[in-house]
Every structure is written in C-alpha cells, then in structure tokens.
Scaffold this active site. Structure first.
Site, mmCIF file in Angstrom:
data_model
loop_
_atom_site.group_PDB
_atom_site.id
_atom_site.type_symbol
_atom_site.label_atom_id
_atom_site.label_comp_id
_atom_site.label_asym_id
_atom_site.label_seq_id
_atom_site.Cartn_x
_atom_site.Cartn_y
_atom_site.Cartn_z
ATOM 1 N N TYR A 173 -13.491 6.973 -13.491
ATOM 2 C CA TYR A 173 -13.302 5.939 -12.462
ATOM 3 C C TYR A 173 -13.957 4.637 -12.914
ATOM 4 O O TYR A 173 -13.344 3.562 -12.890
ATOM 5 C CB TYR A 173 -13.904 6.397 -11.122
ATOM 6 C CG TYR A 173 -14.227 5.243 -10.213
ATOM 7 C CD1 TYR A 173 -13.210 4.551 -9.559
ATOM 8 C CD2 TYR A 173 -15.545 4.799 -10.042
ATOM 9 C CE1 TYR A 173 -13.506 3.453 -8.757
ATOM 10 C CE2 TYR A 173 -15.839 3.714 -9.253
ATOM 11 C CZ TYR A 173 -14.828 3.042 -8.609
ATOM 12 O OH TYR A 173 -15.115 1.954 -7.838
ATOM 13 N N LYS A 199 -10.590 5.962 -6.273
ATOM 14 C CA LYS A 199 -11.991 5.528 -6.300
ATOM 15 C C LYS A 199 -13.043 6.629 -6.193
ATOM 16 O O LYS A 199 -14.213 6.331 -5.983
ATOM 17 C CB LYS A 199 -12.210 4.524 -5.176
ATOM 18 C CG LYS A 199 -11.935 5.120 -3.799
ATOM 19 C CD LYS A 199 -12.441 4.221 -2.694
ATOM 20 C CE LYS A 199 -12.351 4.912 -1.360
ATOM 21 N NZ LYS A 199 -12.829 4.114 -0.248
ATOM 22 N N ASP A 257 0.864 -1.176 0.000
ATOM 23 C CA ASP A 257 0.000 0.000 0.000
ATOM 24 C C ASP A 257 0.901 1.226 0.000
ATOM 25 O O ASP A 257 1.895 1.254 0.730
ATOM 26 C CB ASP A 257 -0.899 -0.015 1.264
ATOM 27 C CG ASP A 257 -2.125 0.869 1.105
ATOM 28 O OD1 ASP A 257 -1.956 2.071 0.829
ATOM 29 O OD2 ASP A 257 -3.243 0.352 1.275
ATOM 30 N N SER A 262 -16.601 -3.117 -9.661
ATOM 31 C CA SER A 262 -17.712 -2.306 -9.156
ATOM 32 C C SER A 262 -18.953 -2.523 -9.997
ATOM 33 O O SER A 262 -18.862 -2.724 -11.220
ATOM 34 C CB SER A 262 -17.315 -0.832 -9.221
ATOM 35 O OG SER A 262 -18.439 -0.003 -9.053
ATOM 36 N N ALA A 286 -5.862 -1.945 -4.650
ATOM 37 C CA ALA A 286 -5.248 -0.616 -4.776
ATOM 38 C C ALA A 286 -5.793 0.142 -5.977
ATOM 39 O O ALA A 286 -5.840 -0.400 -7.084
ATOM 40 C CB ALA A 286 -3.734 -0.777 -4.908
ATOM 41 N N GLY A 287 -6.204 1.377 -5.753
ATOM 42 C CA GLY A 287 -6.699 2.192 -6.854
ATOM 43 C C GLY A 287 -7.384 3.441 -6.341
ATOM 44 O O GLY A 287 -7.805 3.491 -5.190
ATOM 45 N N ARG A 308 -28.226 14.770 -7.762
ATOM 46 C CA ARG A 308 -26.802 14.789 -8.087
ATOM 47 C C ARG A 308 -26.667 14.246 -9.516
ATOM 48 O O ARG A 308 -27.157 13.147 -9.800
ATOM 49 C CB ARG A 308 -26.040 13.906 -7.094
ATOM 50 C CG ARG A 308 -24.539 13.892 -7.286
ATOM 51 C CD ARG A 308 -23.832 13.168 -6.150
ATOM 52 N NE ARG A 308 -24.056 11.725 -6.150
ATOM 53 C CZ ARG A 308 -23.529 10.880 -5.268
ATOM 54 N NH1 ARG A 308 -22.732 11.340 -4.305
ATOM 55 N NH2 ARG A 308 -23.773 9.599 -5.335
ATOM 56 N N LYS A 332 -12.472 0.589 -14.167
ATOM 57 C CA LYS A 332 -12.900 -0.753 -13.743
ATOM 58 C C LYS A 332 -13.278 -1.600 -14.952
ATOM 59 O O LYS A 332 -12.847 -2.754 -15.078
ATOM 60 C CB LYS A 332 -14.089 -0.658 -12.773
ATOM 61 C CG LYS A 332 -13.759 -0.004 -11.440
ATOM 62 C CD LYS A 332 -12.758 -0.804 -10.622
ATOM 63 C CE LYS A 332 -12.484 -0.185 -9.267
ATOM 64 N NZ LYS A 332 -11.350 -0.801 -8.561
ATOM 65 N N ASN A 379 -4.141 7.112 0.229
ATOM 66 C CA ASN A 379 -5.502 7.414 0.682
ATOM 67 C C ASN A 379 -5.834 6.608 1.944
ATOM 68 O O ASN A 379 -6.983 6.241 2.182
ATOM 69 C CB ASN A 379 -6.489 7.087 -0.454
ATOM 70 C CG ASN A 379 -7.865 7.645 -0.200
ATOM 71 O OD1 ASN A 379 -8.015 8.665 0.475
ATOM 72 N ND2 ASN A 379 -8.879 6.969 -0.701
ATOM 73 N N PHE A 383 -29.951 14.009 -2.030
ATOM 74 C CA PHE A 383 -29.877 14.445 -3.431
ATOM 75 C C PHE A 383 -31.096 13.975 -4.228
ATOM 76 O O PHE A 383 -31.023 13.035 -4.994
ATOM 77 C CB PHE A 383 -28.592 13.926 -4.083
ATOM 78 C CG PHE A 383 -27.314 14.449 -3.448
ATOM 79 C CD1 PHE A 383 -27.228 15.727 -2.932
ATOM 80 C CD2 PHE A 383 -26.178 13.630 -3.384
ATOM 81 C CE1 PHE A 383 -26.043 16.197 -2.354
ATOM 82 C CE2 PHE A 383 -24.993 14.091 -2.818
ATOM 83 C CZ PHE A 383 -24.936 15.376 -2.293
HETATM 84 N N1 UFG Z 1 -26.530 10.640 -1.467
HETATM 85 C C1 UFG Z 1 -27.182 11.702 -0.858
HETATM 86 N N2 UFG Z 1 -26.440 12.584 -0.134
HETATM 87 C C2 UFG Z 1 -25.084 12.465 0.021
HETATM 88 C C3 UFG Z 1 -24.427 11.376 -0.595
HETATM 89 C C4 UFG Z 1 -25.184 10.485 -1.345
HETATM 90 O O1 UFG Z 1 -28.389 11.849 -0.978
HETATM 91 O O2 UFG Z 1 -24.477 13.325 0.685
HETATM 92 C C5 UFG Z 1 -27.309 9.680 -2.233
HETATM 93 C C6 UFG Z 1 -26.888 9.592 -3.687
HETATM 94 O O3 UFG Z 1 -27.557 10.556 -4.456
HETATM 95 C C7 UFG Z 1 -27.283 8.167 -4.033
HETATM 96 C C8 UFG Z 1 -27.122 7.403 -2.719
HETATM 97 O O4 UFG Z 1 -27.086 8.388 -1.701
HETATM 98 O O5 UFG Z 1 -28.625 8.146 -4.401
HETATM 99 C C9 UFG Z 1 -25.863 6.594 -2.645
HETATM 100 O O6 UFG Z 1 -24.771 7.422 -3.006
HETATM 101 P P1 UFG Z 1 -23.261 7.006 -2.784
HETATM 102 O O7 UFG Z 1 -22.404 8.132 -3.281
HETATM 103 O O8 UFG Z 1 -23.063 6.533 -1.394
HETATM 104 O O9 UFG Z 1 -23.116 5.722 -3.706
HETATM 105 P P2 UFG Z 1 -23.292 5.595 -5.283
HETATM 106 O O10 UFG Z 1 -24.302 4.512 -5.474
HETATM 107 O O11 UFG Z 1 -23.493 6.846 -5.988
HETATM 108 O O12 UFG Z 1 -21.802 5.143 -5.643
HETATM 109 C C10 UFG Z 1 -21.480 3.833 -5.778
HETATM 110 C C11 UFG Z 1 -20.017 3.592 -5.408
HETATM 111 C C12 UFG Z 1 -19.092 4.145 -6.448
HETATM 112 C C13 UFG Z 1 -19.543 3.765 -7.817
HETATM 113 C C14 UFG Z 1 -20.939 4.218 -8.041
HETATM 114 C C15 UFG Z 1 -21.418 3.934 -9.427
HETATM 115 O O13 UFG Z 1 -19.714 4.163 -4.163
HETATM 116 O O14 UFG Z 1 -17.811 3.603 -6.228
HETATM 117 O O15 UFG Z 1 -21.754 3.528 -7.112
HETATM 118 O O16 UFG Z 1 -22.648 4.507 -9.659
HETATM 119 F F1 UFG Z 1 -18.776 4.302 -8.786
#
Ligand code: UFG
Length: 338
Positions: free
Chosen positions: A148, A84, A31, A124, A81-82, A291, A152, A35, A216
């Site tokens: 990102y 994200k 590692d 992912s 490792a990567g 979002r 993958k 991060n 969001f």
């Molecule tokens: N959300 C909120 N408020 C926040 C953060 C997230 O409402 O402050 C909502 C998002 O809009 C989404 C849900 O919570 O509807 C989950 O969001 P995350 O960011 O926790 O997770 P995601 O599903 O967006 O992300 C995941 C993985 C990523 C990957 C992505 C692909 O964490 O690594 O799916 O869509 F790339």
C-alpha cells in the site's frame, strides 16, 4: 472550478466534496463504490443542498475514463480513489499495484489528452518510512513498509515524471492520521469489517460493536509507552485540499508535497481517554503485543502547509472524538445499504 473528485464517496473524499462546494466549486464524483456505499451521495446532497453528479465506474477502465473526459470539461481533479488497507495490501499486492497505479495512469492519460492541468493527490505520511521526526517534505528517499505504502511512493514518482512532460501542476498531500467526522453526524468513516485503524475501533467499542480495544504495545520509548501519531480532523484535512487546489497555479514547482497534519503526537492511550471523555464514561481496553511494522512515534513538520497554503489544522483531539462519537451514535452500523 469544475472539479472531478475520484473516490468522492469515500471517507476523506466525501468530506472534501462538501468543502469544495462550500468554497464555491462545482463537483463531479467518480467512484466505483468498491469500498463505499451509494447512500453516502444522498447524504452529501442533503448537506450540500444540491444534486451531486456521480459516475459509478472503476477508473482503471481507460475507455470509460476517456469518455467521461470527452463528455465534461474539468478544471481540476482531486484524486482519492484507491485501496488503502495495509494488511490487505500484503496479502494481495497485485490488486493494490494494479488498482492504485492503474487508476492514476488512466486519469493522467485522460488529463493530458484533454488538457486538464491541475491535480491534487491523496498521498500518505507512510512515504517517509522511518525518517527523523518531525517529518519534512524535503526528506528523501521516499520509501514504504508495505505494498500500500509503495503504491503511494510510486505514484508520487509517476507524477514527478509526468507533470513536466504534460504541463501539469500537482499537489501531493501527505496525510498523517485522519479521524473525526462531519459535525452533523451524517457522514463519517465507515470501515467494512473489523477496523484496522485506532479511532474507528474505539468508536465501535463505545457503541458496543466490539468488546474492548486492544492496545498494540505499551513498551515503546514514548511518554506512556504507547505509540504516538499526528491525528488530524477530517474537516481540517478537507479544507487542506481546497487550499492546495486554489494554490496550484502559484506553486513554486510543478509538483510539490505538503504535509497535512497537526504537528503534534498523541498517544494511543491519550486518544482513548479523550474518547472516554466524549462518551462520558470509561471504556474497556487491554494491552496486547506490538503490531508488526508500527513505528513508535511520528508527526508532521507543518511549516510548508502553513506558509505556502495558508493552512493550519484547527480542530482539537476533543473535537475529533466528539464528532466521531456523534457519527457513530447516529450510525451505529455505518451507512445504510439503501
Ligand atoms: N492501534 C491499537 N489498536 C488498534 C488499532 C491501532 O493499539 O486496534 C494503534 C497502532 O498500533 C498505532 C496507532 O494505534 O500505534 C495508530 O494506528 P492506526 O492503524 O490507526 O494508524 P497507523 O498510524 O498505523 O496508520 C496510518 C494510516 C495508514 C498508513 C500508515 C503508515 O492509517 O494509511 O499510517 O504507517 F499506511
């Protein structure tokens, strides 16, 4: 097996290190701590009750990677490792492609040269794009919505091409939404700066580091209007890596993808209210705009992992919240620097 864990100080990597040791494997971590913090390793050693060898370098360094494989004889590699962060990948795509693909190239070269044939890879659910739900592993073509995600999808393609040429066996583990923490509260997710993901954000609201959760969007075509995701406890996920590792030699094809998810969707507000139950009181939130790039709802088809790996997610949403809250309370500012 003697297993090299790349990114073993990270969130999922650290939990998997413990799961591997608990299953009787020997672990070596590589590692670069870009991060993560070195103090993670001390916690792992306490929890495992034994020293964990660590090599601190960046795997894109081909010479150092080569020297590590010269010095040690590994039976398998688990490659976490990567970089994200989705948003960061849009701002710095070249860093993402260079780092994520470069470390994989360098690892694969060293594995091929030293006849290390087993690999478990951290992929992912993002590679499904907006495929029909539930997502099934045989869905094609793979796609992505940001650099990102493309790293993958591209790495999966690299593995498919390289495995037959070098006799490798590779499990591609497509994670849904990993959350939760070790039940001890000693290790967990420690995002640097403002959390991008939902669960760590809620946890920081609960501990007073953030004023409120911004939800969001609540106008999606879902039961309560907020997005639904397939949350999976990091302990279940870690067990999934051990199951995949131990299944590699018996896989029906040299490179095989497995969904690691629970198979059900949970909405943003459902998760938030579950966290309130874990904390024992209400927490502040506010609905804001959508979002960009968020899909309304997706979850895993879990049949393949169940049938072929004998693996199912066992922990509940309440477990995920209780364990996250314990970790956050015990470590309000994450891992210490030293
Ligand atoms: N959300 C909120 N408020 C926040 C953060 C997230 O409402 O402050 C909502 C998002 O809009 C989404 C849900 O919570 O509807 C989950 O969001 P995350 O960011 O926790 O997770 P995601 O599903 O967006 O992300 C995941 C993985 C990523 C990957 C992505 C692909 O964490 O690594 O799916 O869509 F790339």
């Amino acid at each position: 097996m003697k297993v090299l864990v790349s990114g073993g100080a990270g969130y999922i990597g650290s939990h998997t290190v413990l799961a591997l040791i608990a299953s009787g494997h020997d672990v070596v971590v590589v590692d670069d701590f870009a991060n993560s913090k070195p103090t993670v390793i001390a916690r792992l050693e306490t929890l495992a009750g034994r020293p964990i060898p660590v090599h601190a370098f960046d795997l894109t360094d081909v010479d150092k990677t080569e020297r590590l494989f010269d010095a040690e004889r590994f039976d398998a590699v688990v490659h976490f490792a990567g970089f994200k962060a989705v948003g960061e990948s849009v701002e710095n795509p070249l860093d993402y492609y260079t780092n994520n693909l470069g470390s994989t190239f360098s690892l694969l070269r060293a594995m091929a040269r030293h006849d290390v044939r087993r690999l478990v890879f951290s992929s992912s659910a993002t590679v499904y794009g907006d495929a029909p739900v539930p997502y099934r592993e045989d869905h094609e073509p793979l796609t992505a919505a940001n650099p990102y995600g493309w790293t993958k999808a591209m790495q999966e393609q690299v593995f498919r091409d390289v495995a037959p040429a070098h006799g490798l066996r590779i499990a591609l583990l497509r994670y849904f939404n990993p959350v939760g923490a070790h039940p001890s509260g000693m290790i967990g997710e420690d995002p640097q700066g403002r959390p991008n993901n939902l669960m760590p954000f809620i946890a920081q609201v609960a501990v007073g580091r953030r004023p409120e959760l911004e939800v969001f969007g609540d106008d999606y075509p879902t039961a309560d209007g907020t997005c639904e995701r397939d949350y999976i406890h990091v302990e279940d996920l870690a067990r999934g890596h051990v199951a995949a590792l131990e299944h590699l030699d018996a896989m029906v094809e040299p490179v095989r993808a497995f969904n690691l998810g629970g198979g059900v969707g949970t909405s943003v507000l459902e998760l938030f209210h579950a966290f309130e139950r874990a904390v024992g009181h209400e927490l502040p939130y506010r609905v804001v705009g959508r979002r960009p790039g968020d899909l309304p709802a997706y979850w895993a088809d879990t049949a393949r992992a169940r049938e072929e790996l004998g693996w199912v997610a066992e922990k509940t949403i309440d477990d995920m919240c209780a364990d996250t809250w314990r970790w956050q309370q015990q470590n309000p500012n994450g891992f210490p620097d030293a």
